[in-house]
Scaffold this motif. Structure first.
Motif, PDB file in Angstrom:
ATOM      1  N   ARG A 164       0.812  -1.213   0.000  1.00  0.00           N
ATOM      2  CA  ARG A 164       0.000   0.000   0.000  1.00  0.00           C
ATOM      3  C   ARG A 164       0.848   1.265   0.000  1.00  0.00           C
ATOM      4  N   ASN A 165       0.377   2.253  -0.738  1.00  0.00           N
ATOM      5  CA  ASN A 165       1.061   3.545  -0.844  1.00  0.00           C
ATOM      6  C   ASN A 165       0.429   4.492   0.182  1.00  0.00           C
ATOM      7  N   ILE A 166       0.835   4.353   1.419  1.00  0.00           N
ATOM      8  CA  ILE A 166       0.188   5.059   2.533  1.00  0.00           C
ATOM      9  C   ILE A 166       0.892   6.385   2.804  1.00  0.00           C
ATOM     10  N   LYS A 167       0.114   7.458   2.892  1.00  0.00           N
ATOM     11  CA  LYS A 167       0.663   8.778   3.227  1.00  0.00           C
ATOM     12  C   LYS A 167       0.384   9.140   4.689  1.00  0.00           C
ATOM     13  N   THR A 168      -0.698   8.591   5.239  1.00  0.00           N
ATOM     14  CA  THR A 168      -1.078   8.886   6.623  1.00  0.00           C
ATOM     15  C   THR A 168      -1.287   7.572   7.378  1.00  0.00           C
ATOM     16  N   GLU A 169      -0.710   7.471   8.549  1.00  0.00           N
ATOM     17  CA  GLU A 169      -0.820   6.244   9.348  1.00  0.00           C
ATOM     18  C   GLU A 169      -2.286   5.944   9.685  1.00  0.00           C
ATOM     19  N   ASN A 170      -2.624   4.670   9.605  1.00  0.00           N
ATOM     20  CA  ASN A 170      -3.976   4.168   9.908  1.00  0.00           C
ATOM     21  C   ASN A 170      -5.042   4.642   8.912  1.00  0.00           C
ATOM     22  N   ALA A 171      -4.603   5.158   7.772  1.00  0.00           N
ATOM     23  CA  ALA A 171      -5.554   5.607   6.752  1.00  0.00           C
ATOM     24  C   ALA A 171      -6.197   4.412   6.060  1.00  0.00           C
ATOM     25  N   THR A 172      -7.406   4.623   5.584  1.00  0.00           N
ATOM     26  CA  THR A 172      -8.125   3.625   4.806  1.00  0.00           C
ATOM     27  C   THR A 172      -8.204   4.103   3.365  1.00  0.00           C
ATOM     28  N   PRO A 173      -7.954   3.251   2.382  1.00  0.00           N
ATOM     29  CA  PRO A 173      -8.085   3.699   0.992  1.00  0.00           C
ATOM     30  C   PRO A 173      -9.515   4.158   0.710  1.00  0.00           C
ATOM     31  N   ASP A 174      -9.658   5.190  -0.081  1.00  0.00           N
ATOM     32  CA  ASP A 174     -10.984   5.662  -0.461  1.00  0.00           C
ATOM     33  C   ASP A 174     -11.559   4.850  -1.617  1.00  0.00           C
ATOM     34  N   PHE A 175     -10.702   4.349  -2.495  1.00  0.00           N
ATOM     35  CA  PHE A 175     -11.191   3.747  -3.736  1.00  0.00           C
ATOM     36  C   PHE A 175     -10.459   2.460  -4.055  1.00  0.00           C
ATOM     37  N   LEU A 176     -11.231   1.435  -4.412  1.00  0.00           N
ATOM     38  CA  LEU A 176     -10.699   0.152  -4.872  1.00  0.00           C
ATOM     39  C   LEU A 176     -11.346  -0.178  -6.206  1.00  0.00           C
ATOM     40  N   SER A 177     -10.527  -0.501  -7.213  1.00  0.00           N
ATOM     41  CA  SER A 177     -11.044  -0.876  -8.529  1.00  0.00           C
ATOM     42  C   SER A 177     -10.510  -2.248  -8.904  1.00  0.00           C
ATOM     43  N   ILE A 178     -11.432  -3.158  -9.258  1.00  0.00           N
ATOM     44  CA  ILE A 178     -11.092  -4.554  -9.559  1.00  0.00           C
ATOM     45  C   ILE A 178     -11.512  -4.879 -10.981  1.00  0.00           C
ATOM     46  N   ASP A 179     -10.545  -5.233 -11.813  1.00  0.00           N
ATOM     47  CA  ASP A 179     -10.837  -5.601 -13.199  1.00  0.00           C
ATOM     48  C   ASP A 179      -9.762  -6.560 -13.684  1.00  0.00           C
ATOM     49  N   ILE A 180      -9.961  -7.862 -13.416  1.00  0.00           N
ATOM     50  CA  ILE A 180      -8.969  -8.853 -13.832  1.00  0.00           C
ATOM     51  C   ILE A 180      -9.569  -9.886 -14.783  1.00  0.00           C
ATOM     52  N   ASP A 181     -10.769  -9.619 -15.282  1.00  0.00           N
ATOM     53  CA  ASP A 181     -11.381 -10.448 -16.330  1.00  0.00           C
ATOM     54  C   ASP A 181     -11.474 -11.920 -15.945  1.00  0.00           C
ATOM     55  N   GLY A 182     -11.885 -12.179 -14.723  1.00  0.00           N
ATOM     56  CA  GLY A 182     -12.015 -13.583 -14.344  1.00  0.00           C
ATOM     57  C   GLY A 182     -12.404 -13.799 -12.905  1.00  0.00           C
ATOM     58  N   ASN A 183     -11.400 -13.845 -12.050  1.00  0.00           N
ATOM     59  CA  ASN A 183     -11.611 -14.190 -10.647  1.00  0.00           C
ATOM     60  C   ASN A 183     -11.992 -12.997  -9.784  1.00  0.00           C
ATOM     61  N   ASP A 184     -12.624 -11.998 -10.379  1.00  0.00           N
ATOM     62  CA  ASP A 184     -12.948 -10.762  -9.662  1.00  0.00           C
ATOM     63  C   ASP A 184     -13.756 -11.012  -8.393  1.00  0.00           C
ATOM     64  N   TRP A 185     -14.795 -11.836  -8.459  1.00  0.00           N
ATOM     65  CA  TRP A 185     -15.656 -12.134  -7.305  1.00  0.00           C
ATOM     66  C   TRP A 185     -14.823 -12.704  -6.165  1.00  0.00           C
ATOM     67  N   TYR A 186     -13.979 -13.689  -6.483  1.00  0.00           N
ATOM     68  CA  TYR A 186     -13.184 -14.383  -5.465  1.00  0.00           C
ATOM     69  C   TYR A 186     -12.140 -13.458  -4.842  1.00  0.00           C
ATOM     70  N   VAL A 187     -11.560 -12.605  -5.661  1.00  0.00           N
ATOM     71  CA  VAL A 187     -10.536 -11.678  -5.161  1.00  0.00           C
ATOM     72  C   VAL A 187     -11.156 -10.653  -4.224  1.00  0.00           C
ATOM     73  N   TRP A 188     -12.307 -10.090  -4.604  1.00  0.00           N
ATOM     74  CA  TRP A 188     -12.970  -9.142  -3.694  1.00  0.00           C
ATOM     75  C   TRP A 188     -13.351  -9.835  -2.392  1.00  0.00           C
ATOM     76  N   ASP A 189     -13.849 -11.031  -2.479  1.00  0.00           N
ATOM     77  CA  ASP A 189     -14.224 -11.789  -1.282  1.00  0.00           C
ATOM     78  C   ASP A 189     -13.021 -12.003  -0.368  1.00  0.00           C
ATOM     79  N   ALA A 190     -11.830 -12.165  -0.965  1.00  0.00           N
ATOM     80  CA  ALA A 190     -10.622 -12.480  -0.183  1.00  0.00           C
ATOM     81  C   ALA A 190      -9.986 -11.252   0.460  1.00  0.00           C
ATOM     82  N   ILE A 191     -10.388 -10.049   0.066  1.00  0.00           N
ATOM     83  CA  ILE A 191      -9.792  -8.834   0.621  1.00  0.00           C
ATOM     84  C   ILE A 191     -10.415  -8.535   1.983  1.00  0.00           C
ATOM     85  N   LYS A 192      -9.626  -8.663   3.030  1.00  0.00           N
ATOM     86  CA  LYS A 192     -10.101  -8.447   4.401  1.00  0.00           C
ATOM     87  C   LYS A 192      -9.401  -7.278   5.094  1.00  0.00           C
TER      88      LYS A 192
END
Length: 310
Positions: free
Chosen positions: A131-159
């Protein structure tokens, strides 16, 4: 709203989807009304901008994977708006392209690029480590998923992160009442067929499990947008939150073209009076690449001439 509006292209299931879209766009809160393209594949740039107008930002950090060479993706325009972030890309050649086409922002650390083939087994660790973090304990504002396949499984795996907005590609071939996802295959590479991704209903149900609300899809029937449930309200978004209510079919012929001139380099962070050398370490390096490009073009022209004469 123009009552004569018609959407050309492949409209699976007949004109019921066209009527659904027309009805939905009469609502001023419909996100389709705000779509436009700057660097996104279609009209995602405008939709993303409007959603953040409604829910606000905190960290202005993005994470996107499946960016190819980066010139046409969902977070490129965010760089112009002062954002920073991480791109994960499985193609090593594409990563090299990013590193010189986006050199001004890569050099300053505004953009971090990591070459990695993404699976559900490695995605969370890749995010934690890179992660490219500028502020400690920050949460990303935006996530974009486009891998033409396992998108559902990858989003499910992000915890490890809970971004404010998630944009994820769906398979618009399938109608909105059908929950389908491709069988998981860690080595899957899209073969340009319909064997890819997940239906909108499958993603809607997964989003609910993860604490997200579906707030819309784009007109071309490619991407779905999910807002974190604590940021959702009926004052900000339509009360239509199901796949059946927010579905757009895959409209092949509606895909947006390039606005203005085609992109060749990232235009953020350039130094004055350097011109194209913003993207190269020296004039010698630039001339070497130009020679290589001219030779490749000449070979292509010669090949086409030979094929015509066969």
């Amino acid at each position: 709203m123009n009552n004569n509006l018609r959407f050309e292209g492949i409209i699976a299931g007949g004109f019921c989807w066209e009527e659904l879209t027309r009805s939905r766009m009469s609502d001023p809160l419909s996100i389709e009304n705000f779509g436009y393209k700057v660097y996104s594949q279609n009209e995602e740039d405008g939709i993303i901008h409007e959603i953040f107008n409604r829910i606000g930002t905190e960290s202005k950090e993005f994470i996107e994977f499946g960016v190819q060479h980066g010139l046409e993706c969902n977070s490129h325009y965010l760089l112009h708006q002062g954002w920073h972030g991480l791109w994960l890309e499985g193609d090593s050649g594409a990563c090299r392209q990013i590193c010189y086409k986006f050199k001004p922002v890569v050099k300053t650390g505004v953009l971090k690029v990591v070459n990695a083939f993404i699976t559900r087994e490695n995605i969370d660790e890749l995010i934690i480590q890179n992660r490219n973090i500028k502020t400690e304990n920050a949460t990303p504002d935006f996530l974009s998923i486009d891998i033409d396949g396992n998108d559902w499984y990858v989003w499910d795996a992000i915890k490890s992160i809970r971004p404010r907005l998630v944009c994820i590609e769906y398979n618009g071939k399938f109608p909105p009442d059908y929950s389908w996802k491709q069988a998981y295959n860690a080595r899957h590479v899209w073969d340009l067929s319909d064997w890819q991704g997940a239906s909108l209903k499958a993603l809607e149900l997964l989003g609910k499990e993860k604490g997200y609300v579906l707030v819309g899809t784009n007109l071309t029937g490619v991407n779905a947008f999910f807002v974190r449930s604590d940021l959702f309200s009926k004052e900000k978004f339509s009360d239509r939150v199901t796949a059946e209510e927010l579905y757009n079919p895959y409209r092949k012929d509606l895909h947006f073209g390039t606005p203005g001139h085609a992109s060749k380099y990232c235009l953020v962070g350039q130094e004055e009076n350097k011109g194209v050398l913003n993207y190269f370490d020296s004039e010698k390096e630039f001339k070497k690449l130009r020679k290589k490009e001219k030779m490749a073009k000449a070979k292509k022209v010669l090949k086409n001439r030979l094929l015509k004469n066969i």
